[in-house]
Scaffold this active site. Structure first.
Site, PDB file in Angstrom:
ATOM      1  N   SER A 143     -48.451 100.148 -71.692  1.00 26.60           N
ATOM      2  CA  SER A 143     -48.596  99.524 -73.004  1.00 26.60           C
ATOM      3  C   SER A 143     -50.074  99.320 -73.275  1.00 26.60           C
ATOM      4  CB  SER A 143     -47.878  98.171 -73.018  1.00 26.60           C
ATOM      5  OG  SER A 143     -48.201  97.424 -74.183  1.00 26.60           O
ATOM      6  N   TYR A 156     -47.374  89.278 -69.998  1.00 27.41           N
ATOM      7  CA  TYR A 156     -47.127  90.702 -70.257  1.00 27.41           C
ATOM      8  C   TYR A 156     -48.398  91.505 -70.003  1.00 27.41           C
ATOM      9  CZ  TYR A 156     -45.199  94.824 -72.635  1.00 27.41           C
ATOM     10  OH  TYR A 156     -44.741  96.091 -72.939  1.00 27.41           O
TER      11      TYR A 156
END
Length: 257
Positions: A143, A156
């Site tokens: 990501s 995250y």
């Protein structure tokens, strides 16, 4: 000479795709089946996998990538079915949007378990098979959260930074085995479940994409994954960052009224 090239191009390809019950994983199964690949679709939700298999011809293999026994069973089943030359680690996700000061330990543990340890366990299990084939590929879906931190993303960010680092180390370690290692790092992707699972509320999830003109779709990312793994094996797309035009950076997102 031409005949040899054509014969090589005709060799059947096979992949394990994790996170296949939804979103980018599901779309990747569809994209590779469209290329004629044998695809082993892996996720925890057996009912969704079976529906996908019935529609696409993929092989449904329900498993939890964080569970050692499931990973061992998965390796055994794929081996008995003929093996793979490509491993695509898409299973992952986010939980919560708290600051570090308000971090929930359980959310952080889950994110590291599925994004980092799940990727490691699948990769470790299949590496001997991928090496033995002579032209193996590992593709990890990370990501842009693993490339640049942002407020409320600490857990995250940390998990995806770790997965990004794992991918880089793997590329260095496995080059001598002619194993190519690809990282695809998407930005804002509107999928059925990602924001909902992260925030736990449909209204809050909808606001993530509100006003954004043409966010990425799961199919957009799957098409990039397909391109990367179907390129000639000597071509290693080390890192591919993909964002919608409206997202110039993690912190710059154009929203229209």
């Amino acid at each position: 000479m031409t005949e040899g090239i054509n014969n090589k191009a005709a060799v059947a390809k096979a992949a394990v795709v994790t996170g296949a019950s939804t979103g980018i994983g599901e779309a990747t199964v569809r994209a590779l089946r469209g290329e004629g690949w044998t695809v082993y679709a892996v996720a925890r939700r057996a009912d969704r996998l079976e529906a996908l298999a019935a529609e696409t011809g993929a092989v449904a293999l329900p498993a939890d990538v964080t569970d050692d026994a499931d990973v061992a069973r998965l390796l055994d089943e794929v081996t008995r079915a003929g093996g793979i030359d490509t491993l695509i680690n898409i299973a992952g996700g986010a939980r919560g949007a708290d600051t570090v000061a308000e971090a929930k330990t359980g959310d952080w543990e889950w994110m590291f378990e599925v994004n980092v340890l799940g990727t490691m366990k699948l990769t470790r299990a299949f590496l001997p098979m991928l090496r033995a084939g002579g032209e193996g590929t590992v593709l990890n879906l990370t990501s842009t959260a693993g490339l640049s931190a942002y407020e409320g993303g600490g857990g995250y960010n940390a998990a995806k930074f770790a997965q990004h680092a794992l991918t880089g180390a793997l590329r260095l370690e496995e080059a001598e085995h002619n194993l190519r290692v690809i990282e695809v790092a998407p930005g804002l992707v509107q999928t059925e479940e990602f924001a909902l699972n992260r925030l736990g509320d449909q209204s809050a999830a909808a606001k993530v994409y509100q006003g954004v003109e043409k966010p990425l779709t799961a199919a957009d990312v799957a098409d990039v994954v397909r391109y990367a793994v179907t390129a000639p094996h000597h071509v290693n797309l080390d890192q591919i960052v993909i964002r919608p035009v409206a997202q110039a950076a993690n912190y710059k997102l154009i929203r229209k009224a």
